[in-house]
Design an enzyme around this catalytic site. Structure first.
Site, short mmCIF file in Angstrom:
data_model
loop_
_atom_site.label_atom_id
_atom_site.label_comp_id
_atom_site.label_asym_id
_atom_site.label_seq_id
_atom_site.Cartn_x
_atom_site.Cartn_y
_atom_site.Cartn_z
N THR A 228 0.84 -1.20 0.00
CA THR A 228 0.00 0.00 0.00
C THR A 228 0.87 1.25 0.00
OG1 THR A 228 0.06 0.18 2.40
CG2 THR A 228 -1.77 -1.09 1.44
N ASP A 229 0.32 2.35 -0.46
CA ASP A 229 0.98 3.60 -0.13
C ASP A 229 0.86 3.73 1.38
OD1 ASP A 229 1.03 6.84 -1.77
OD2 ASP A 229 2.15 6.05 -0.07
N TRP A 230 1.66 4.57 1.96
CA TRP A 230 1.77 4.60 3.43
C TRP A 230 0.47 5.12 4.06
CZ3 TRP A 230 5.25 2.26 1.18
CH2 TRP A 230 6.39 1.75 1.79
N GLY A 231 -0.26 4.18 4.61
CA GLY A 231 -1.53 4.55 5.24
C GLY A 231 -2.70 4.41 4.30
N ALA A 232 -2.50 3.73 3.19
CA ALA A 232 -3.58 3.65 2.20
C ALA A 232 -4.57 2.53 2.51
CB ALA A 232 -2.99 3.42 0.80
#
Ligand code: GLC
Length: 747
Positions: A228-232
């Protein structure tokens, strides 16, 4: 390390926990089974490795290292070898720093000049973006370091990127926003992709089965893992079921209990979890096996490379009267704070900790006089600075203004409000160019800007965000030590309002509609025959090139064949230079809306004065195809196409027609709503219509006469637009006849 055996020995809880990171930059270890943790860091144009507490926006310091040109600059090189050299250097550095994966390349499409992160993306053209990305990935991974193509997909703005939805039709998604990722998967063999924060048509990328499984794995046959993108992450169990593998950053609270719960309640099939764990274990295994302990990095050599690459990327946009290159005996003034403190990278997660960025001023030394001209942290004119700059310009033979977008104007996390340079810079350029007609503007920035003074300035050199050595490279280019060879990877429109996304950027309430469809960038401006400041592919040189002997190995082919194209390129000037030979394909007549031309191949070649080289290209089906929603695939319609070779999308030098035959027949289902006009394109339609014309079914003369001077055009239009169902209402067919007719046609 046998990943299958390890996976089988892991408990459900261990498998679930393994799908989240240990902290900002590391995967989880499974000590019990000897599975180590590995590290990943940002890229994409330098190594942002945070020694201490990690964060994803570069707030905490990272190691001091080298910052290379950003993607916006790199793409302008039109040179795959530039990307290979960068990928190799970063691969070597990651090995030296024990980093297993580099988070890049950024492949999102430049839909609007306002996207705050355009500096980190390659182009408005998916083919160019994909080719540059694939070259980088191959080189990086050649050093045993995993690439991570991002942000998959349609993360083409920063506004509400974490919660918004990019809404677009199938053809636009397939022809514009996915092909760069497709190239990096199929050609680059990227070992991972980073799914974007946003949703596509309402389904978040982190749990988008169509994206992560149907397309990425089943259609593109990729075994890459998805992080994931960071926190996605939204719903991790849903994500795993859709094809997501790793949640980052993860951390102490990411224990995977949702996944355990989902498996126990049957909402998540454990076999899906096992596939995910296997992909992650394979990544760790590959990283361990390809690790080169003792690898070192020579950062001085990297700085030399950064300077060379920046020289390959800069675009000579304008050079009236050959004002450039500067002569050693000329009195030159460098004006503008960026001459002394260059802007060379963007803010956010790609931000590299650079001990010293080389300025043009220090590189030129006493050969130039200097005036600051403006305060880069303000857009208000300082009258004293302006006056000093004008006075300085008057003393010089040539005034070189270093201008561009300050950090505050473009950054990750926020889109630009407008497309202008700071007011104080525009005012400075106007005043200096009035004081000294021999004025050059050097531009820094990750995206196009409006150029109100363009007609007052004879020369413009765009360095984009050229990395920490941009100042040195710019001096090399200004004095002709390096001959500019960059070409624009995006259109520079005259004003923001001309941009096709203008009415739909950045959207409302978190929903952005890509209403312009496939008509992004030059696909739009050329279709509309709209004037622009500088077109896609544009770039000048201190020499000139001539194109001749365009040859195709066949003058007709099917969509199952390949076409070999060759063209001779000659340097007809007096200095060595590099040509960015661009090949566009034009579909002369099409049943669907298509761009005027599309970039389908390119090569960068170096030529000595007088030297001729033959450049070869091989085109396959995709060079002629468009995405056809009727068959959910790339489809080639039969007809005439034109192969066009040039130095930009509006500087076509030589062309050759070619006939292409499409071998795929589109499905044609006849319904009561099928019109007479559509029916004429049906294989059996012509015959059926002919019979109907001879019968009374279509005789309308009496009716149209009653509509006044029944013009041929009206008759034609009315007839072609009649849908079959209407024939019953007009008393021309019975319901049963209509039913039988449709059945016959669909047989
Ligand atoms: C950021 C960026 C992404 C980056 C990641 C880690 O939010 O969107 O490109 O790689 O987080 O820093």
């Amino acid at each position: 390390m046998n990943v299958q055996e390890i996976m089988q020995q892991m408990t459900l809880e261990e498998k679930a926990a393994f799908c989240s990171g240990h902290d900002f930059w590391h995967t989880k270890a499974v000590e019990r089974l000897g599975v180590p943790s590995v590290m990943m860091c940002d890229g994409p144009h330098g190594l942002r490795k945070q020694e201490g507490e990690g964060d994803h926006l570069g707030i905490n310091k990272s190691i001091e290292t080298v910052c290379y040109p950003t993607a916006a600059a790199l793409a302008s090189s039109f040179d795959r070898d530039v990307m290979r050299k960068l990928g190799e250097a970063l691969g070597q550095e990651c090995q030296a720093e024990n980093v297993a994966m580099l988070l890049g390349p950024g492949l999102n499409i430049k839909r609007s000049p306002l996207c705050g992160r355009n500096f980190e993306y390659f182009s408005e053209d998916p083919y160019l973006a994909g080719e540059m990305g694939a070259a980088y990935v191959q080189a990086l991974q050649g050093h045993g370091i995993a690439a991570c193509a991002k942000h998959f997909a349609c993360n083409d703005q920063e506004t509400l990127r974490m919660s918004g939805s990019s809404n677009l039709d199938e053809r636009t998604l397939r022809e514009i926003y996915l092909p760069a990722f497709e190239a990096v998967v199929k050609k680059g063999k990227t070992r991972s992709l980073m799914c974007a924060y946003n949703a596509i048509n309402g389904t978040f990328c982190s749990e988008n089965k169509m994206l992560l499984t149907d397309i990425l794995r089943n259609e593109w046959k990729s075994d890459a893992f998805v992080v994931t993108d960071w926190g996605a992450i939204k719903d991790q169990a849903k994500g795993v079921a859709a094809g997501l593998d790793l949640e980052m950053p993860g951390g102490p609270n990411a224990t995977g209990e949702e996944i355990v719960e989902a498996v126990k309640t049957g909402t998540l099939d454990e076999s899906d979890l096992d596939k995910t764990v296997l992909r992650l274990l394979q990544f760790v295994k590959d990283s361990v096996e390809q690790r080169r302990p003792g690898a070192t990095i020579d950062r001085d050599a990297c700085r030399k490379l950064a300077r060379k690459l920046a020289g390959e990327c800069a675009v000579l946009m304008k050079n009236e009267g050959s004002l450039l290159p500067l002569k050693e005996n000329q009195k030159v003034a460098f004006i503008g704070e960026f001459a002394d403190k260059p802007r060379y990278q963007g803010a956010g997660s790609s931000h590299i900790n650079v001990p010293h960025a080389v300025s043009a001023l220090e590189t030129a030394g006493n050969a130039v006089i200097y005036a600051r001209g403006y305060d880069a942290h303000s857009d208000v004119t300082d009258e004293a600075m302006l006056k000093e700059a004008v006075e300085t310009a008057k003393k010089a033979d040539v005034a070189v203004i270093f201008a561009g977008l300050p950090d505050a104007f473009e950054t990750e996390g926020a889109d630009r409000d407008h497309m202008r340079l700071p007011d104080n810079q525009n005012e400075l350029i106007k005043a200096v160019s009035q004081a000294n007609p021999h004025t050059v503007v050097v531009l820094h920035g990750g995206s196009p800007v409006e150029l109100p003074w363009l007609h007052d300035v004879p020369a413009v050199l765009c360095a984009y965000l050229g990395g920490e050595q941009v100042g040195a490279a710019t001096v090399d280019l200004l004095y002709g030590k390096v001959n500019p060879s960059g070409h624009l990877a995006e259109t520079w429109p005259i004003r923001l309002q001309d941009n096709p996304s203008y009415l739909n950027f950045p959207g409302e309430e978190g929903v952005v509609t890509y209403a312009e469809g496939i008509f992004v960038g030059y696909r739009y401006y050329d279709k509309k025959e709209m004037p622009v400041n500088f077109c896609f592919g544009h770039g000048l040189s201190y020499t000139q090139f001539e194109y001749a002997n365009l040859k195709l190995d066949k003058d007709s082919l099917t969509d199952q064949d390949t076409l070999t194209v060759s063209v001779d390129v000659k340097n007809i000037g007096s200095v060595a230079g590099k040509a960015a030979v661009q090949l566009y394909v034009r579909d002369v007549e099409s049943a669907v809306r298509r761009p005027v031309r599309e970039l389908r191949a390119f090569e960068k070649i170096a030529l000595q004065p007088g030297e001729i080289k033959t450049v070869m290209f091989t085109l396959d089906k995709r060079a002629f195809a468009y995405w056809e929603p009727k068959c959910h695939d790339f489809f080639v319609e039969s007809g005439e196409y034109v192969i066009e070779i040039g130095e930009s999308c509006r500087d076509i030098r030589i062309t050759q027609p070619v006939q292409v035959e499409g071998t795929i027949e589109l499905p044609f289902t006849v319904t009561v709503n099928t019109t007479i006009g559509q029916l004429l394109k049906h294989p059996k339609g012509k015959e059926i219509i002919g019979n109907m014309m001879r019968s009374s079914a279509l005789s309308h003369v009496d009716q149209t006469d009653s509509m006044g001077e029944g013009s041929e055009r009206m008759m034609q239009g009315m007839m072609m637009g009649i849908q079959l169902g209407a024939l019953v209402s007009y008393g021309r067919l019975t319901r049963k006849q209509l039913k039988d007719l449709i059945a016959t046609l669909n047989a």
